[in-house]
Scaffold this motif. Structure first.
Motif, PDB file in Angstrom:
ATOM      1  N   ARG A   1     -31.825 -38.381   8.886  1.00  0.00           N
ATOM      2  CA  ARG A   1     -31.426 -38.445   7.476  1.00  0.00           C
ATOM      3  C   ARG A   1     -30.019 -39.033   7.348  1.00  0.00           C
ATOM      4  O   ARG A   1     -29.751 -39.855   6.475  1.00  0.00           O
ATOM      5  CB  ARG A   1     -31.489 -37.037   6.876  1.00  0.00           C
ATOM      6  N   ARG A   2     -29.111 -38.637   8.237  1.00  0.00           N
ATOM      7  CA  ARG A   2     -27.765 -39.202   8.223  1.00  0.00           C
ATOM      8  C   ARG A   2     -27.815 -40.703   8.517  1.00  0.00           C
ATOM      9  O   ARG A   2     -27.115 -41.498   7.875  1.00  0.00           O
ATOM     10  CB  ARG A   2     -26.877 -38.486   9.241  1.00  0.00           C
ATOM     11  N   ASN A   3     -28.618 -41.072   9.496  1.00  0.00           N
ATOM     12  CA  ASN A   3     -28.755 -42.494   9.816  1.00  0.00           C
ATOM     13  C   ASN A   3     -29.255 -43.292   8.612  1.00  0.00           C
ATOM     14  O   ASN A   3     -28.792 -44.393   8.329  1.00  0.00           O
ATOM     15  CB  ASN A   3     -29.715 -42.682  10.986  1.00  0.00           C
ATOM     16  N   ALA A   4     -30.244 -42.714   7.901  1.00  0.00           N
ATOM     17  CA  ALA A   4     -30.806 -43.397   6.724  1.00  0.00           C
ATOM     18  C   ALA A   4     -29.756 -43.511   5.619  1.00  0.00           C
ATOM     19  O   ALA A   4     -29.685 -44.529   4.914  1.00  0.00           O
ATOM     20  CB  ALA A   4     -32.032 -42.643   6.226  1.00  0.00           C
ATOM     21  N   GLN A   5     -28.922 -42.487   5.444  1.00  0.00           N
ATOM     22  CA  GLN A   5     -27.870 -42.554   4.436  1.00  0.00           C
ATOM     23  C   GLN A   5     -26.846 -43.637   4.777  1.00  0.00           C
ATOM     24  O   GLN A   5     -26.333 -44.323   3.888  1.00  0.00           O
ATOM     25  CB  GLN A   5     -27.198 -41.183   4.294  1.00  0.00           C
ATOM     26  N   TYR A   6     -26.558 -43.794   6.053  1.00  0.00           N
ATOM     27  CA  TYR A   6     -25.647 -44.871   6.450  1.00  0.00           C
ATOM     28  C   TYR A   6     -26.248 -46.235   6.119  1.00  0.00           C
ATOM     29  O   TYR A   6     -25.550 -47.123   5.614  1.00  0.00           O
ATOM     30  CB  TYR A   6     -25.323 -44.782   7.935  1.00  0.00           C
ATOM     31  N   GLN A   7     -27.529 -46.414   6.379  1.00  0.00           N
ATOM     32  CA  GLN A   7     -28.184 -47.672   6.024  1.00  0.00           C
ATOM     33  C   GLN A   7     -28.147 -47.901   4.515  1.00  0.00           C
ATOM     34  O   GLN A   7     -28.009 -49.034   4.047  1.00  0.00           O
ATOM     35  CB  GLN A   7     -29.634 -47.671   6.527  1.00  0.00           C
ATOM     36  N   ASN A   8     -28.243 -46.824   3.761  1.00  0.00           N
ATOM     37  CA  ASN A   8     -28.140 -46.911   2.303  1.00  0.00           C
ATOM     38  C   ASN A   8     -26.746 -47.380   1.887  1.00  0.00           C
ATOM     39  O   ASN A   8     -26.591 -48.186   0.958  1.00  0.00           O
ATOM     40  CB  ASN A   8     -28.464 -45.553   1.678  1.00  0.00           C
ATOM     41  N   ILE A   9     -25.728 -46.907   2.596  1.00  0.00           N
ATOM     42  CA  ILE A   9     -24.366 -47.365   2.322  1.00  0.00           C
ATOM     43  C   ILE A   9     -24.254 -48.872   2.586  1.00  0.00           C
ATOM     44  O   ILE A   9     -23.652 -49.617   1.799  1.00  0.00           O
ATOM     45  CB  ILE A   9     -23.356 -46.584   3.181  1.00  0.00           C
ATOM     46  N   LEU A  10     -24.844 -49.315   3.689  1.00  0.00           N
ATOM     47  CA  LEU A  10     -24.778 -50.737   4.022  1.00  0.00           C
ATOM     48  C   LEU A  10     -25.386 -51.600   2.921  1.00  0.00           C
ATOM     49  O   LEU A  10     -24.859 -52.660   2.588  1.00  0.00           O
ATOM     50  CB  LEU A  10     -25.508 -51.001   5.338  1.00  0.00           C
ATOM     51  N   SER A  11     -26.494 -51.145   2.345  1.00  0.00           N
ATOM     52  CA  SER A  11     -27.198 -51.971   1.366  1.00  0.00           C
ATOM     53  C   SER A  11     -26.731 -51.747  -0.069  1.00  0.00           C
ATOM     54  O   SER A  11     -26.788 -52.666  -0.890  1.00  0.00           O
ATOM     55  CB  SER A  11     -28.709 -51.719   1.450  1.00  0.00           C
ATOM     56  N   SER A  12     -26.251 -50.535  -0.370  1.00  0.00           N
ATOM     57  CA  SER A  12     -26.052 -50.173  -1.779  1.00  0.00           C
ATOM     58  C   SER A  12     -24.622 -49.871  -2.190  1.00  0.00           C
ATOM     59  O   SER A  12     -24.349 -49.737  -3.384  1.00  0.00           O
ATOM     60  CB  SER A  12     -26.941 -48.972  -2.126  1.00  0.00           C
TER      61      SER A  12
END
Length: 448
Positions: A180-191
């Motif tokens: 979940r933390r990894n996915a949130q980081y990817q969300n930061i990268l895109s959003s």
């Protein structure tokens, strides 16, 4: 222009940000500057040119979700400005008065980020800042969030523009939520994107910058609990070699470095030597030493960064296998100091700070949009995701804000009914709900 020095710090205040107003913040914001004032090995930029200060869990959740953080933010801004200016004046070689000015401040629910500039060295060199914020929790809620500030800075006499991006974030809690933390980081990268007033300009992402600094409560723990005797701050009587060996053993359990090494998160970023201080979480509130036995400890509070001048080997998988790597060349960003502040005890986290020194520039970019940018993430990290469309971002933010207020405002009312006690408020609310239900049933029966 001379090397540029930046002070970075992150602190999860454990919902006690309002108490920080009455605390002695010197150990947090000025932890090493006094002791190094006369150190000949320190650069001339001992009074940092830039301060970037990140905070998480600034207020109790109900107040933060309700959007009631403005008074605390304003009070802390004034307090920090005064503290930095007074201390800079006391260390000024010319004994002339010094001052810092707030370049930008951005907040989202419990996460806040301040960027200050030293007037004496940065006046006329700092361009217009832009900000961005993003709710990372379910439905875009801001219980977990990221905020960012991007600043163009002219580092040469007539040109040499570079962009500086600072990100403060609070990622998902609990030991098992690594994916979940990894996915949130990817969300930061895109959003977590930055826009300008130019309608033709494309939105830019956090890596579209000359220098990137990411800090916050990233919540990556150790993979298992270490021996209890390893979890100590260290005293002058400790055997330094033994202490270092114990911390290196703990560092090998760090899940963030493992995920980074496997190419799942934080590609193209590096950090200081974590073994210089004890894990920052989960500490016992009110004590300098000690850890809660209810959680696996970890270096949850992190500062990672990248500069366009850094050589690729600093970001290789091999570099993340060990707490230290060979220093970069003269042209790379250098970590001057890196540490923690155990003296602050109002939270179950300890603050982390770093001073980095950026070398003199070797380019002459005539404008900020022509400034050098960071390279792609190295293997085995995948290609970074494209920016999220503006329409999707707007919808996500509106939904998140609606959910934040829909939960935060009633929650505040419950606490208010209880005189500050949430459980009492729930009881009072339930009592009034029962009275209302009985009354409404009587009205309905009478009308029938």
């Amino acid at each position: 222009m001379a090397p540029l020095s930046i002070f970075l710090t992150t602190w999860n205040t454990g919902l006690q940000g309002s108490k920080a107003q009455s605390q002695d913040l010197t150990s947090w914001l000025l932890p090493v500057l006094q002791s190094t004032a006369n150190d000949p090995e320190m650069p001339d930029g001992i009074i940092p040119d830039i301060y970037a200060i990140g905070v998480q869990e600034l207020l109790p959740v109900h107040l933060a979700l309700a959007g009631l953080s403005r008074p605390v933010l304003a009070a802390l801004t004034a307090r920090i400005t005064s503290l930095l200016s007074a201390h800079a004046s006391s260390l000024s070689p010319s004994k002339a008065p010094e001052s810092y000015r707030l370049v930008s401040r951005v907040s989202h629910v419990g996460a806040a980020l301040w960027v200050f500039a030293r007037e004496r060295t940065m006046e006329g060199k700092v361009g217009k800042a832009s900000t961005s914020s993003l709710g990372l929790w379910w439905g875009g809620m801001g219980n977990k969030a990221a905020v960012g500030v991007r600043i163009p800075i002219r580092r040469g006499k007539e040109g040499g523009w570079e962009t500086f991006t600072f990100v403060n974030t609070h990622l998902e809690a609990h030991d098992h939520n690594i994916s979940r933390r990894n996915a949130q980081y990817q969300n930061i990268l895109s959003s977590l994107v930055f826009t300008t007033s130019d309608p033709l300009a494309e939105p830019s992402q956090i890596f579209d910058t000359s220098h990137l600094f990411i800090m916050g409560d990233l919540n990556y723990r150790l993979s298992k609990s270490p021996p209890a005797e390893y979890l100590r701050e260290g005293t002058p009587s400790d055997d330094i070699l033994v202490l270092e060996k114990e911390r290196v053993a703990m560092f090998e359990l760090d899940t963030l470095r493992r995920e980074q090494r496997e190419g799942r998160v934080f590609g193209g970023l590096r950090e200081g030597d974590l073994t210089r201080f004890a894990p920052t979480y989960k500490r016992i509130v009110g004590k300098i030493e000690g850890y809660s036995k209810k959680r696996i400890p970890g270096w949850t509070d992190r500062i990672l960064f990248a500069s366009h001048t850094d050589p690729p080997y600093l970001f290789s998988p091999q570099a993340s296998l060990t707490p230290t790597v060979p220093p970069g060349p003269h042209s790379s960003t250098r970590i001057i100091t890196f540490g923690s502040t155990p003296e602050l005890t109002i939270s179950d986290h300890k603050p982390v700070h770093a001073i980095v020194s950026l070398p003199e520039i070797e380019h002459s970019a005539p404008a900020a949009h022509l400034a050098p940018v960071l390279p792609p993430a190295p293997s085995p990290h995948p290609v970074r995701p494209p920016p999220t469309p503006k329409e999707v971002l707007l919808a996500w933010k509106l939904l998140g804000t609606f959910l934040d207020r829909a939960i935060g405002l009633p929650w505040c009312l419950i606490v208010l009914l209880g005189g500050g006690n949430e459980r009492t408020g729930l009881g009072v609310g339930a009592f009034f709900a029962m009275i209302w239900g009985v009354w409404w049933s009587g009205v309905w029966s009478g009308s029938a």
